[in-house]
Design a protein around this motif. Structure first.
Motif, PDB file in Angstrom:
ATOM      1  N   LEU A 162     -11.377  -8.289  -1.872  1.00 26.76           N
ATOM      2  CA  LEU A 162     -10.609  -7.638  -2.940  1.00 26.76           C
ATOM      3  C   LEU A 162     -11.058  -6.187  -3.128  1.00 26.76           C
ATOM      4  N   VAL A 163     -10.141  -5.248  -3.096  1.00 26.89           N
ATOM      5  CA  VAL A 163     -10.516  -3.859  -3.376  1.00 26.89           C
ATOM      6  C   VAL A 163      -9.742  -3.278  -4.557  1.00 26.89           C
ATOM      7  N   GLY A 164      -8.710  -4.001  -5.025  1.00 26.88           N
ATOM      8  CA  GLY A 164      -7.964  -3.475  -6.169  1.00 26.88           C
ATOM      9  C   GLY A 164      -6.827  -4.402  -6.549  1.00 26.88           C
ATOM     10  N   LEU A 165      -5.994  -3.948  -7.463  1.00 27.25           N
ATOM     11  CA  LEU A 165      -4.887  -4.781  -7.946  1.00 27.25           C
ATOM     12  C   LEU A 165      -3.737  -3.874  -8.381  1.00 27.25           C
ATOM     13  N   VAL A 166      -2.515  -4.290  -8.005  1.00 26.12           N
ATOM     14  CA  VAL A 166      -1.332  -3.592  -8.532  1.00 26.12           C
ATOM     15  C   VAL A 166      -0.627  -4.557  -9.480  1.00 26.12           C
ATOM     16  N   THR A 167      -0.287  -4.106 -10.670  1.00 20.23           N
ATOM     17  CA  THR A 167       0.388  -4.994 -11.621  1.00 20.23           C
ATOM     18  C   THR A 167       1.793  -4.494 -11.930  1.00 20.23           C
ATOM     19  N   MET A 168       2.650  -5.428 -12.279  1.00 24.65           N
ATOM     20  CA  MET A 168       4.021  -5.093 -12.671  1.00 24.65           C
ATOM     21  C   MET A 168       3.999  -4.182 -13.896  1.00 24.65           C
ATOM     22  N   GLN A 169       3.125  -4.525 -14.832  1.00 22.16           N
ATOM     23  CA  GLN A 169       3.032  -3.737 -16.070  1.00 22.16           C
ATOM     24  C   GLN A 169       2.726  -2.272 -15.740  1.00 22.16           C
ATOM     25  N   GLY A 170       1.778  -2.070 -14.835  1.00 24.29           N
ATOM     26  CA  GLY A 170       1.416  -0.720 -14.416  1.00 24.29           C
ATOM     27  C   GLY A 170       2.578  -0.006 -13.749  1.00 24.29           C
ATOM     28  N   LEU A 171       3.295  -0.752 -12.907  1.00 24.06           N
ATOM     29  CA  LEU A 171       4.427  -0.143 -12.199  1.00 24.06           C
ATOM     30  C   LEU A 171       5.523   0.278 -13.171  1.00 24.06           C
ATOM     31  N   LEU A 172       5.773  -0.600 -14.159  1.00 22.84           N
ATOM     32  CA  LEU A 172       6.836  -0.273 -15.124  1.00 22.84           C
ATOM     33  C   LEU A 172       6.446   0.940 -15.950  1.00 22.84           C
ATOM     34  N   GLN A 173       5.158   0.999 -16.323  1.00 23.63           N
ATOM     35  CA  GLN A 173       4.667   2.160 -17.073  1.00 23.63           C
ATOM     36  C   GLN A 173       4.917   3.438 -16.287  1.00 23.63           C
ATOM     37  N   ARG A 174       4.610   3.393 -14.990  1.00 29.51           N
ATOM     38  CA  ARG A 174       4.823   4.576 -14.155  1.00 29.51           C
ATOM     39  C   ARG A 174       6.298   4.921 -14.062  1.00 29.51           C
ATOM     40  N   ARG A 175       7.142   3.862 -14.007  1.00 27.62           N
ATOM     41  CA  ARG A 175       8.564   4.140 -13.859  1.00 27.62           C
ATOM     42  C   ARG A 175       9.142   4.779 -15.122  1.00 27.62           C
ATOM     43  N   GLU A 176       8.577   4.374 -16.255  1.00 29.89           N
ATOM     44  CA  GLU A 176       9.040   4.922 -17.526  1.00 29.89           C
ATOM     45  C   GLU A 176       8.738   6.422 -17.596  1.00 29.89           C
ATOM     46  N   ASN A 177       7.677   6.856 -16.940  1.00 31.14           N
ATOM     47  CA  ASN A 177       7.263   8.262 -17.010  1.00 31.14           C
ATOM     48  C   ASN A 177       7.492   8.942 -15.665  1.00 31.14           C
ATOM     49  N   GLN A 178       8.745   9.057 -15.321  1.00 30.76           N
ATOM     50  CA  GLN A 178       9.125   9.661 -14.029  1.00 30.76           C
ATOM     51  C   GLN A 178       8.595  11.086 -13.900  1.00 30.76           C
ATOM     52  N   ASP A 179       8.503  11.790 -15.042  1.00 25.32           N
ATOM     53  CA  ASP A 179       8.122  13.198 -14.992  1.00 25.32           C
ATOM     54  C   ASP A 179       6.639  13.420 -15.230  1.00 25.32           C
ATOM     55  N   ALA A 180       5.856  12.359 -15.168  1.00 27.50           N
ATOM     56  CA  ALA A 180       4.421  12.500 -15.432  1.00 27.50           C
ATOM     57  C   ALA A 180       3.806  13.531 -14.490  1.00 27.50           C
ATOM     58  N   ALA A 181       2.781  14.200 -14.971  1.00 26.03           N
ATOM     59  CA  ALA A 181       2.070  15.176 -14.137  1.00 26.03           C
ATOM     60  C   ALA A 181       0.906  14.466 -13.459  1.00 26.03           C
ATOM     61  N   HIS A 182       0.952  14.411 -12.124  1.00 22.69           N
ATOM     62  CA  HIS A 182      -0.078  13.709 -11.351  1.00 22.69           C
ATOM     63  C   HIS A 182      -0.868  14.674 -10.499  1.00 22.69           C
ATOM     64  N   ASP A 183      -2.098  14.266 -10.190  1.00 22.75           N
ATOM     65  CA  ASP A 183      -2.877  15.018  -9.212  1.00 22.75           C
ATOM     66  C   ASP A 183      -2.518  14.524  -7.807  1.00 22.75           C
ATOM     67  N   GLY A 184      -3.190  15.023  -6.799  1.00 22.06           N
ATOM     68  CA  GLY A 184      -2.889  14.646  -5.426  1.00 22.06           C
ATOM     69  C   GLY A 184      -3.056  13.157  -5.139  1.00 22.06           C
ATOM     70  N   ASP A 185      -3.862  12.457  -5.948  1.00 18.35           N
ATOM     71  CA  ASP A 185      -4.067  11.029  -5.738  1.00 18.35           C
ATOM     72  C   ASP A 185      -3.150  10.171  -6.595  1.00 18.35           C
ATOM     73  N   GLY A 186      -2.200  10.788  -7.244  1.00 16.40           N
ATOM     74  CA  GLY A 186      -1.275  10.017  -8.067  1.00 16.40           C
ATOM     75  C   GLY A 186      -1.835   9.632  -9.428  1.00 16.40           C
ATOM     76  N   GLN A 187      -2.977  10.223  -9.809  1.00 14.73           N
ATOM     77  CA  GLN A 187      -3.510   9.951 -11.151  1.00 14.73           C
ATOM     78  C   GLN A 187      -3.034  11.033 -12.112  1.00 14.73           C
ATOM     79  N   LEU A 188      -3.068  10.725 -13.409  1.00 13.22           N
ATOM     80  CA  LEU A 188      -2.637  11.707 -14.405  1.00 13.22           C
ATOM     81  C   LEU A 188      -3.549  12.934 -14.354  1.00 13.22           C
ATOM     82  N   VAL A 189      -2.969  14.104 -14.592  1.00 12.77           N
ATOM     83  CA  VAL A 189      -3.794  15.312 -14.605  1.00 12.77           C
ATOM     84  C   VAL A 189      -4.584  15.383 -15.914  1.00 12.77           C
ATOM     85  N   CYS A 190      -5.675  16.095 -15.877  1.00  9.63           N
ATOM     86  CA  CYS A 190      -6.557  16.125 -17.031  1.00  9.63           C
ATOM     87  C   CYS A 190      -7.310  17.451 -17.090  1.00  9.63           C
TER      88      CYS A 190
END
Ligand code: RVP
Length: 486
Positions: free
Chosen positions: A195-223
């Protein structure tokens, strides 16, 4: 006297955008921008590095909407690192192994039920001692056992034909897998089924809701994170934790010691470094060769008393325009920080030459902002204070204003402690703010921020013109979501 032959400096209320021929509908206006040389945003908005404005909740909300939250630095370095990690993890596609809740095959149904409740998850991969994925267990699997077999082992109840995927899975593929097999989570495994990680439906839906989110090169939120001008330790810690932009947090960055130290910080980190605050072309010229962004604002803030206390400052439209002229020569982005009360002010700052704007009071009343809710005369307010106020300096921010004496007792504050009406969510405030800015671009006929900066022109407004611009000769009967009389 020559001394009195002084230049004029203008601020928001002194100017308006000259309306121009247009085919741009507000919805067509593209408001994406650069906040620093290497960081792009989908909306040109930052939340201020203040302890009543930006901690991780605000920063997550800002990035989900396409902007950037800048963590304040009235917290110890460890806390800041944890905050940055929280933001970075928030909408990750693949949850890292160390953050995945797992079950073991020998656990009882009752134990796993309690564990899932405590951890707030509705399912968990089942792994052996070597972390090999054996199955997956969810609320649906254990429900039948709760009545009759609470002491049965997880291995009895789990689904053992588990659908897994490799680390390079993309959001679309993950969603397709989940739909095809009617599952809610996909364990991510390496070649040995570890096991190295997990993808969840909840996480995917959250991402879909925020189509315009600002991400870094790894797909994480900018900070973003504020660091004191001499806080190299904080800067390197924030950098290692994954902050995308560090903001040298200083009320007067045209201080040569500050600039020297900012240069050293820039050399020590990978993240972009925004230097500020400045308010003149001379200051901009000192930092333009190394800064990844320049932040402008000497005294415009709503809670700021710098101008009255020190007699120094620059009205914000002039300050932004002066700095932007210098910054443009090296293609360095400019951030207008402070004094923005309405969406119209924000778009005027961009017309003056800023690439993005930073706001404090506008967001301090939102649910996401830290700070106490106060009730006065039956109305709800939230605490909002300057980082140079006595209260904020006592809890650690003293060096921003470089005025605290040895024992920290006799501060000369440059900010006040205040309250601001309690508002709704950050998302709804941003909707109004960005909506107004888009409309401004429509009035000028510009489809993008660079085009708007180029095409916009100001007219000078008299005080009669100013009065005309606000609602007048009427009594306002219903509150507008984007206007309140001062
Ligand atoms: P405003 O949006 O007008 O509330 O201004 C927020 C800005 O004010 C901050 O981003 C910061 O630059 C400045 N500030 C913060 N504290 C103080 C102070 O105590 N003087 N000023």
């Amino acid at each position: 006297s020559e001394k009195l032959e002084v230049p004029e400096a203008l601020t928001f209320d002194d100017v308006l955008l000259r309306p121009k021929e247009s085919r741009i509908e507000p919805d067509d206006a593209d408001v994406s921008t650069r906040v620093s040389k290497n960081v792009e945003l989908n909306i040109p908005i930052l939340s201020a590095a203040m302890d009543t404005v930006t901690e991780s909740d605000t920063a997550i909300g800002m990035a989900r909407e396409g902007g950037l939250g800048v963590l304040h630095r009235n917290m110890d370095i460890e806390t800041m690192v944890a905050e940055i990690e929280r933001i970075k993890r928030a909408d990750e596609l693949v949850i890292d192994r160390e953050n995945v809740v797992t079950a073991s095959p020998e656990q009882t149904i009752a134990e796993v039920d309690t564990m899932m409740g405590q951890e707030g998850v509705s399912g968990a991969p089942v792994v052996d001692d070597d972390d090999t994925v054996l199955g997956i267990i969810s609320g649906t699997d254990i429900r039948p056992y709760l009545e009759v077999g609470e002491t049965d082992e997880v291995r009895e109840a789990m689904t053992d034909e588990v659908i897994t995927a490799g680390v390079d899975i993309e959001a679309r593929e993950a969603l397709e897998l989940m739909y095809e097999y009617k599952i809610e989570r996909v364990p991510i495994v390496d070649d040995d089924d570890t096991l190295v990680g997990l993808v969840t439906m909840q996480g995917l839906l959250q991402r879909r809701e925020n189509q315009d989110a600002a991400h870094d090169g790894d797909g994480q939120l900018v900070c973003g994170a504020a660091v004191g001008p001499f806080e190299t330790d904080r800067a390197t810690a924030a950098d290692e934790a994954g902050a995308d932009v560090l903001f040298i947090d200083c009320a007067h960055a045209h201080n040569l010691n500050v600039i020297e130290s900012a240069r050293e910080i820039k050399d020590a980190v990978e993240a972009d470094v925004v230097v500020g605050n400045v308010g003149t072309s001379e200051a901009a010229a000192e930092v333009v060769d190394f800064a990844d962004g320049i932040k402008v604002g000497i005294g415009p803030g709503s809670i700021c008393t710098t101008r009255v206390v020190t007699g120094a400052g620059m009205p914000q439209i002039t300050a932004v325009a002066e700095v932007a002229d210098v910054a443009a020569q090296e293609d360095v982005p400019v951030i207008a920080d402070g004094g923005i009360r309405y969406s119209g002010d924000a778009i005027k700052a961009i017309a003056a030459g800023a690439d993005a704007v930073m706001l404090g009071s506008y967001f301090a009343g939102t649910e996401e902002a830290p700070g106490r809710v106060i009730t006065m005369n039956g109305k709800k307010y939230k605490q909002y204070r300057g980082m140079g106020s006595v209260g904020a300096m006592k809890s650690g921010g003293g060096d921003r204003y470089l005025k605290d004496d040895e024992d920290g007792e006799e501060f000369v504050p440059e900010g006040v402690e205040a309250a601001t009406p309690y508002k709704g969510t950050l998302a709804s405030e941003l909707h109004q703010l960005v909506g107004g800015m888009r409309s401004g671009m429509g009035y000028v006929g510009a489809a993008t921020i660079p085009e708007f900066k180029e095409r916009s022109e100001f007219v000078r407004v008299s005080s009669a013109g100013q009065t005309e611009g606000h609602p007048h000769d009427v009594m306002i009967t219903d509150e507008a979501p984007n206007y309140s009389p001062d």
